[in-house]
Write a protein that holds these residues in place. Structure first.
Motif, short mmCIF file in Angstrom:
data_model
loop_
_atom_site.label_atom_id
_atom_site.label_comp_id
_atom_site.label_asym_id
_atom_site.label_seq_id
_atom_site.Cartn_x
_atom_site.Cartn_y
_atom_site.Cartn_z
N LEU A 4 25.63 50.26 44.15
CA LEU A 4 25.34 48.85 43.88
C LEU A 4 26.37 48.24 42.95
CD1 LEU A 4 21.46 48.67 43.44
CD2 LEU A 4 22.83 48.80 45.52
N VAL A 5 26.71 48.98 41.89
CA VAL A 5 27.65 48.47 40.89
C VAL A 5 28.78 49.48 40.71
CG1 VAL A 5 27.93 47.62 38.54
CG2 VAL A 5 25.71 47.38 39.68
N ALA A 6 30.01 49.01 40.90
CA ALA A 6 31.17 49.89 40.73
C ALA A 6 31.99 49.41 39.54
CB ALA A 6 32.04 49.87 41.99
N ALA A 7 32.47 50.36 38.75
CA ALA A 7 33.45 50.04 37.70
C ALA A 7 34.84 50.34 38.25
CB ALA A 7 33.18 50.92 36.48
N PRO A 8 35.85 49.60 37.82
CA PRO A 8 37.20 49.86 38.33
C PRO A 8 37.62 51.31 38.09
CG PRO A 8 37.15 47.84 37.03
CD PRO A 8 35.80 48.47 36.89
N GLU A 9 37.20 51.88 36.95
CA GLU A 9 37.57 53.26 36.63
C GLU A 9 36.99 54.24 37.67
OE1 GLU A 9 36.27 51.00 34.63
OE2 GLU A 9 37.01 51.14 32.58
N GLY A 10 35.75 53.99 38.07
CA GLY A 10 35.09 54.86 39.04
C GLY A 10 35.71 54.76 40.42
N SER A 15 33.46 44.79 35.27
CA SER A 15 34.77 44.65 34.60
C SER A 15 35.31 45.93 33.98
CB SER A 15 34.73 43.52 33.58
OG SER A 15 33.85 43.86 32.54
N ARG A 16 34.44 46.77 33.35
CA ARG A 16 34.97 47.95 32.67
C ARG A 16 33.83 48.84 32.18
NH1 ARG A 16 34.38 43.81 29.39
NH2 ARG A 16 33.80 44.12 27.21
#
Ligand code: PRP
Ligand code: URA
Length: 208
Positions: free
Chosen positions: A157-163, A183-184
């Motif tokens: 559902l929610v992705a972080a750019p790092e992941g 965002s982070r």
């Protein structure tokens, strides 16, 4: 390959889900509804084969899915997305992978694995609402590949750019689907703005 799923109703549910005061019962419902609305995108490029169909009037050619589908919720929070996927793909088998993120190192620790035997021949959809550092998703996918899985995709559902970066680098063959790209990460590995601890919010285990 990354797929940012965009739909106004998903956006509406996502905003409600993020609300700090969203009660557990509603939170669970929104997770399930968003997951269900993601299914058409997540399955859009599955392969099909021709199949002969006898209608009440004549024989025609239809299409059937080429491979069985195995849904793989990463415990615990992935269970929240399972019902939404099963509603549209009720014939799927379900594999379970237990991963708990160590709060200090942020490394995933595997504690359970149970999957059907046909991993190699199936289309596998791994489910987990949160892609933070990407460690849990990457480890779950490695575990599945080690046991023969070849056709994998990951839905959150929610992705972080790092992941996303981690998953794309560790498993460049696995497409990732997400309706929200945040965002982070903060210093504790939580996604910002995020929605907090998805497992705790789905199962009502938030410590007071
Ligand atoms: C959460 C979440 C993911 C993982 C994401 O699970 O559901 O599995 O953290 O973080 P990562 O991308 O940095 O690995 P958690 O380990 O808290 O377990 P839970 O689902 O039992 O709450
Ligand atoms: N796990 C969660 O449940 N939430 C985050 O923001 C990060 C990891």
């Amino acid at each position: 390959m990354n797929y940012h799923i965009q739909h106004p109703v998903i956006d509406d549910r996502m905003a409600r889900l993020r609300q700090q005061d969203c009660p557990t019962s509603q939170f669970r419902t929104y997770v399930q509804e968003i997951a269900q609305m993601m299914v058409p995108d997540v399955t859009a490029n599955l392969f099909t084969l021709p199949t002969q169909v006898q209608t009440p009037l004549e024989i025609t050619t239809g299409r059937k899915l080429e491979r069985d589908i195995i849904l793989v919720p990463i415990l615990r929070a992935g269970l929240g997305m399972l019902e939404g996927f099963l509603r549209l793909l009720p014939e799927s088998s379900v594999a379970h992978i237990g991963m708990a993120r160590n709060e200090n190192t942020l490394d995933p620790e595997s504690y359970y694995f149970n999957a059907p035997v046909n991993l190699a021949d199936a289309d596998i959809i791994v489910l987990d609402p949160m892609l933070a550092t990407g460690g849990s998703a990457s480890a779950a996918i490695s575990e599945l590949k080690k046991r023969g899985a070849k056709h994998l995709r990951f839905a959150c559902l929610v992705a972080a750019p790092e992941g996303l970066e981690r998953l794309n680098s560790d498993h460049s063959d696995v497409p990732v689907y997400y309706p929200a790209l945040d965002s982070r990460l903060n210093e504790h590995g939580y996604i910002l703005p995020g929605l907090g601890d998805a497992g705790d919010r789905i199962f009502g285990t938030v410590q007071g």
